[in-house]
Design an enzyme around this catalytic site. Structure first.
Site, PDB file in Angstrom:
ATOM      1  CB  THR A   1     -12.423  -8.430  -5.689  1.00  0.00           C
ATOM      2  OG1 THR A   1     -12.061  -9.616  -5.469  1.00  0.00           O
ATOM      3  CG2 THR A   1     -13.792  -8.515  -6.320  1.00  0.00           C
TER       4      THR A   1
ATOM      5  NE  ARG B   1      -8.257   0.198   5.272  1.00  0.00           N
ATOM      6  CZ  ARG B   1      -8.015   1.513   5.377  1.00  0.00           C
ATOM      7  NH1 ARG B   1      -8.289   2.065   6.605  1.00  0.00           N
ATOM      8  NH2 ARG B   1      -7.552   2.431   4.403  1.00  0.00           N
TER       9      ARG B   1
ATOM     10  CD1 TRP C   1       7.419   6.876  -2.605  1.00  0.00           C
ATOM     11  CD2 TRP C   1       6.834   7.319  -4.768  1.00  0.00           C
ATOM     12  NE1 TRP C   1       8.534   7.230  -3.456  1.00  0.00           N
ATOM     13  CE2 TRP C   1       8.044   7.238  -4.749  1.00  0.00           C
ATOM     14  CE3 TRP C   1       6.292   7.428  -6.168  1.00  0.00           C
ATOM     15  CZ2 TRP C   1       8.979   7.596  -5.786  1.00  0.00           C
ATOM     16  CZ3 TRP C   1       7.130   7.515  -7.266  1.00  0.00           C
ATOM     17  CH2 TRP C   1       8.462   7.638  -7.324  1.00  0.00           C
TER      18      TRP C   1
ATOM     19  CG  LEU D   1       9.861 -16.897  -3.616  1.00  0.00           C
ATOM     20  CD1 LEU D   1       9.746 -16.801  -2.125  1.00  0.00           C
ATOM     21  CD2 LEU D   1      10.602 -15.412  -4.109  1.00  0.00           C
TER      22      LEU D   1
ATOM     23  CG  ASP E   1      -2.002   1.015   1.182  1.00  0.00           C
ATOM     24  OD1 ASP E   1      -2.303   1.514   0.047  1.00  0.00           O
ATOM     25  OD2 ASP E   1      -2.732   1.241   2.132  1.00  0.00           O
TER      26      ASP E   1
ATOM     27  CG  HIS F   1       0.099   2.018  -9.149  1.00  0.00           C
ATOM     28  ND1 HIS F   1      -0.178   1.765  -7.959  1.00  0.00           N
ATOM     29  CD2 HIS F   1      -1.060   2.680  -9.762  1.00  0.00           C
ATOM     30  CE1 HIS F   1      -1.574   1.951  -7.533  1.00  0.00           C
ATOM     31  NE2 HIS F   1      -2.283   2.632  -8.481  1.00  0.00           N
TER      32      HIS F   1
ATOM     33  CG  ASN G   1       2.210   1.537  -5.256  1.00  0.00           C
ATOM     34  OD1 ASN G   1       3.121   1.465  -4.498  1.00  0.00           O
ATOM     35  ND2 ASN G   1       1.663   0.730  -5.976  1.00  0.00           N
TER      36      ASN G   1
ATOM     37  NE  ARG H   1      -7.454   1.684  -6.094  1.00  0.00           N
ATOM     38  CZ  ARG H   1      -6.238   1.948  -5.341  1.00  0.00           C
ATOM     39  NH1 ARG H   1      -5.289   2.240  -6.041  1.00  0.00           N
ATOM     40  NH2 ARG H   1      -6.252   1.648  -4.160  1.00  0.00           N
TER      41      ARG H   1
HETATM   42  C1  FPP Z   1      -1.936   0.010  -3.163  1.00  0.00           C
HETATM   43  O1  FPP Z   1      -1.432   1.575  -3.564  1.00  0.00           O
HETATM   44  C2  FPP Z   1      -1.247  -0.578  -4.621  1.00  0.00           C
HETATM   45  C3  FPP Z   1      -1.963  -1.324  -5.517  1.00  0.00           C
HETATM   46  C4  FPP Z   1      -3.484  -1.326  -5.443  1.00  0.00           C
HETATM   47  C5  FPP Z   1      -1.190  -1.897  -6.569  1.00  0.00           C
HETATM   48  C6  FPP Z   1      -0.015  -2.737  -6.372  1.00  0.00           C
HETATM   49  C7  FPP Z   1       0.600  -2.925  -7.631  1.00  0.00           C
HETATM   50  C8  FPP Z   1       1.936  -2.749  -7.754  1.00  0.00           C
HETATM   51  C9  FPP Z   1       3.013  -2.559  -6.593  1.00  0.00           C
HETATM   52  C10 FPP Z   1       2.418  -2.862  -9.176  1.00  0.00           C
HETATM   53  C11 FPP Z   1       2.223  -4.111  -9.927  1.00  0.00           C
HETATM   54  C12 FPP Z   1       2.444  -5.478  -9.114  1.00  0.00           C
HETATM   55  C13 FPP Z   1       3.145  -6.375  -9.644  1.00  0.00           C
HETATM   56  C14 FPP Z   1       2.911  -7.592  -8.739  1.00  0.00           C
HETATM   57  C15 FPP Z   1       4.071  -6.436 -10.949  1.00  0.00           C
HETATM   58  P1  FPP Z   1      -2.591   2.551  -3.329  1.00  0.00           P
HETATM   59  O2  FPP Z   1      -2.739   2.968  -4.986  1.00  0.00           O
HETATM   60  O3  FPP Z   1      -3.869   2.186  -2.580  1.00  0.00           O
HETATM   61  O4  FPP Z   1      -1.821   3.777  -2.702  1.00  0.00           O
HETATM   62  P2  FPP Z   1      -2.620   4.842  -1.569  1.00  0.00           P
HETATM   63  O5  FPP Z   1      -3.143   3.968  -0.688  1.00  0.00           O
HETATM   64  O6  FPP Z   1      -1.483   5.732  -1.657  1.00  0.00           O
HETATM   65  O7  FPP Z   1      -3.643   5.660  -2.684  1.00  0.00           O
END
Ligand code: FPP
Length: 253
Positions: free
Chosen positions: A71, A199, A30, A136, A25, A42, A27, A76
């Site tokens: 899901t 959570r 950030w 792994l 969580d 992402h 991205n 989004r």
């Molecule tokens: C949550 O951050 C992250 C996601 C919903 C997607 C995670 C995906 C990746 C890290 C990239 C692709 C993955 C692979 C396995 C190649 P958020 O967008 O909810 O962040 P926020 O809470 O700051 O808005």
């Protein structure tokens, strides 16, 4: 020796987690902090996926389970969903040679048929190409949610009862677990969530019954190797009692 190597050598090799699950969580936040659009967060998050996979493999962890797309993430904005789908396909294709070099086996958990055809084909290709790997196991949860998985298992078992294949009384915890997407895998020992929220967000609800939970405020793109090792050190300092008393655990009862 640098700090990371020092921390790694301080780990108790006899108490390593076998299965680590992660909620990646932060991205979006950030990206916002850097003045970028969410999708760039992402994209940066993919580099962290690369690093945690490599480190897990180097540390001899057997299962790493990543919540890549839930899901609920289908709700989004459509451009963000499209970018994530593209990124997932792009990343798996780009990483495949290194996954093979590191003997990493890809496993897919979730309602994969909902993933658009192009990334889905790349995911299936990577899964099949790594099927012989014995290091792994990287579980990628895509279009996954725990309630979806539990409902799906309940439906499967109900059909088996209706078809006379099993009796109602034959359904026990083992049979239920064997019908989840994690069938045959040990439950996660450690669940790490980055990004500051504390959570579970519909993730592995059955499987984390006795997992140790570790929450860090660090945003996923900033989650470093050192922070990962810190989480394992923290895990190694916990006493896992599984409902017993501390005395029973210490006496190995
Ligand atoms: C949550 O951050 C992250 C996601 C919903 C997607 C995670 C995906 C990746 C890290 C990239 C692709 C993955 C692979 C396995 C190649 P958020 O967008 O909810 O962040 P926020 O809470 O700051 O808005």
């Amino acid at each position: 020796m640098d700090q990371l190597q020092e921390k790694i050598s301080s780990l108790d090799k006899s108490r390593m987690p076998v299965h680590v699950a992660m909620i990646m969580d932060g991205n979006g936040r950030w990206a916002k902090k850097q003045g970028f659009v969410r999708s760039e967060g992402h994209a940066e998050g993919v580099s962290t996926v690369h690093r945690v996979t490599k480190l897990s493999s180097d540390l001899g962890i057997k299962y790493l389970t990543l919540y890549a797309f839930s899901t609920e993430n289908w709700n989004r904005p459509s451009e963000e969903v499209a970018t994530l789908m593209y990124l997932i396909g792009w990343a798996i294709e780009r990483e495949l040679p290194e996954l093979l070099r590191n003997n990493v086996r890809i496993h897919l958990l979730g309602d994969i048929e909902r993933i658009p055809e192009e990334p889905r084909k790349k995911l299936f290709f990577a899964r099949d190409a790594t099927a012989h790997c014995t290091g792994l196991q990287l579980n990628m949860c895509l279009s996954y949610s725990s309630r979806w998985e539990i409902t799906y298992a309940a439906r499967k078992l109900a059909k088996m009862v209706v078809n006379g294949e099993i009796s109602v009384d034959a359904i026990d915890e083992k049979m239920f677990a064997d019908n989840l997407t994690t069938a045959g895998m040990p439950d996660p020992d450690l669940l790490i969530r980055t990004g500051g929220e504390e959570r579970i967000s519909n993730y592995l609800l059955w499987q984390i019954a006795y997992s140790e939970l570790y929450f860090t405020p660090v945003l996923w793109p900033d989650f470093s190797d050192e922070e990962y090792v810190d989480a394992i050190i923290d895990f190694q300092n916990r006493e896992r009692r599984y409902g017993k008393t501390s005395e029973q655990v210490q006496n190995n009862e």
